[in-house]
Design an enzyme around this catalytic site. Sequence first.
Site, PDB file in Angstrom:
ATOM      1  N   GLU A   1     -10.446  10.105   0.217  1.00  0.00           N
ATOM      2  CA  GLU A   1      -9.475  10.553   1.211  1.00  0.00           C
ATOM      3  C   GLU A   1      -8.241  11.154   0.543  1.00  0.00           C
ATOM      4  OE1 GLU A   1      -9.501  10.753   4.426  1.00  0.00           O
ATOM      5  OE2 GLU A   1     -10.846   9.252   5.297  1.00  0.00           O
TER       6      GLU A   1
ATOM      7  N   ARG B   1       3.323  -4.327  14.831  1.00  0.00           N
ATOM      8  CA  ARG B   1       2.981  -4.083  16.241  1.00  0.00           C
ATOM      9  C   ARG B   1       4.130  -4.524  17.146  1.00  0.00           C
ATOM     10  NH1 ARG B   1      -2.782  -4.044  15.481  1.00  0.00           N
ATOM     11  NH2 ARG B   1      -2.978  -2.536  13.793  1.00  0.00           N
TER      12      ARG B   1
ATOM     13  N   LYS C   1      -5.198   4.630   4.101  1.00  0.00           N
ATOM     14  CA  LYS C   1      -4.607   3.658   5.015  1.00  0.00           C
ATOM     15  C   LYS C   1      -5.736   2.808   5.589  1.00  0.00           C
ATOM     16  CE  LYS C   1      -1.757   3.223   9.195  1.00  0.00           C
ATOM     17  NZ  LYS C   1      -1.043   3.958  10.261  1.00  0.00           N
TER      18      LYS C   1
ATOM     19  N   SER D   1       4.514  -4.747   6.907  1.00  0.00           N
ATOM     20  CA  SER D   1       5.196  -5.826   7.631  1.00  0.00           C
ATOM     21  C   SER D   1       4.621  -7.198   7.340  1.00  0.00           C
ATOM     22  CB  SER D   1       5.129  -5.545   9.132  1.00  0.00           C
ATOM     23  OG  SER D   1       3.778  -5.466   9.575  1.00  0.00           O
TER      24      SER D   1
ATOM     25  N   LYS E   1      -1.743   2.328   1.765  1.00  0.00           N
ATOM     26  CA  LYS E   1      -1.159   1.362   2.693  1.00  0.00           C
ATOM     27  C   LYS E   1      -2.255   0.421   3.198  1.00  0.00           C
ATOM     28  CE  LYS E   1       1.337   1.135   7.114  1.00  0.00           C
ATOM     29  NZ  LYS E   1       1.863   1.897   8.260  1.00  0.00           N
TER      30      LYS E   1
ATOM     31  N   TYR F   1      10.855  -2.933   3.527  1.00  0.00           N
ATOM     32  CA  TYR F   1      11.923  -3.370   4.422  1.00  0.00           C
ATOM     33  C   TYR F   1      13.056  -4.052   3.656  1.00  0.00           C
ATOM     34  CZ  TYR F   1       8.261  -2.350   7.765  1.00  0.00           C
ATOM     35  OH  TYR F   1       7.287  -1.707   8.476  1.00  0.00           O
TER      36      TYR F   1
ATOM     37  N   ARG G   1      -8.617  -0.076  15.278  1.00  0.00           N
ATOM     38  CA  ARG G   1      -8.568   1.273  14.712  1.00  0.00           C
ATOM     39  C   ARG G   1      -9.607   1.459  13.602  1.00  0.00           C
ATOM     40  NH1 ARG G   1      -2.323   0.436  14.989  1.00  0.00           N
ATOM     41  NH2 ARG G   1      -1.860   1.414  16.994  1.00  0.00           N
TER      42      ARG G   1
END
Length: 331
Positions: A239, A212, A202, A280, A254, A319, A223
């Site tokens: 990872e 958000r 990610k 998004s 992602k 979505y 982050r």
Amino acid sequence: MDQGVFPAVRPRRLRSTPAMRRLVAETRIDPAQLVLPLFVRDDIVEPTPLQSMPGVVQHTFDSLKGAVAEAAEVGLGGVMLFGVPADSAKDASGSAATDPDGVLNAATRLVASEVGEALVVQTDLCLDEFTDHGHCGVLAADGSVDNDATLVRYRDMAVEQARAGSALLGLSGMMDGQVAAVRAALDADGFEHVAILAYAAKYASAFYGPFREAVGSTLRGDRKTYQLDPANGREGLREALLDVAEGADVVMVKPALSYLDLVAEVSAAVSVPTWAYQVSGEYAMIEAAAANGWIDRERAILESLTSIRRAGAEAVLTYWAVEVARTLKGL
């Protein structure tokens, strides 16, 4: 005329008609390979449209029932639930995340009872929606995210989500050791059957902006100390391999479209399913371009999903899941 001037091999034969193209297509999309992310908020009385994501809403519990029923009707693989608590319920440790009656756990019980036999009910396991500082973990005295203290919270969240009926926990916080910590907690509480989806690669991406708004983020700062640097591919693969070694049942890349190389590399390297999240910002860009008449909306949606599948993702969070399922079924 000398016959040698003509091509000996004619690949165009396999593109000659719609029927031929359909027959020889190398990559296909099935509704069962699509997962619909859903946002549910506990302080609204009607679904609230998101300005940055046309067609997506924050659901009430009542409208959530209809959304998951539709997802089951069109044959989706599952739904991923995100809880959006009222601002007044947020605090430094994200205590609402482990409240059995908190928005996400209550929504999970509802969805599991409504469609748990027809869909894989999935829940986002992260603290960012529940903390007043907006980070994915609890903070240390110096303001940094405390990895190991966060793992304690994740363990508690995992057990509550499993009790609520989640079949697949989406570990999206990018804390070191999160898969092992959650697996141990689930097994110790008798939830050996609950699966783990590790958001393994990610990235600290610019494409999360509309999300958000969807979760009412209160993030201060960024982050970058726990999500991956977009410049690093090998690190993402590392990872994913670590998460598989810790017990992940599925791994995720992602965002999707800007990281198709990672989708392909991870899929080739691991022995568990590889998924991808069409985030998004990817959704918003296509919707905005289509609204301006710059691209063919339906073709762009299907092309983007096909590219993610072609790269190696066995399922995609998108979505557009319900809309695409209806298109594929001719509904």
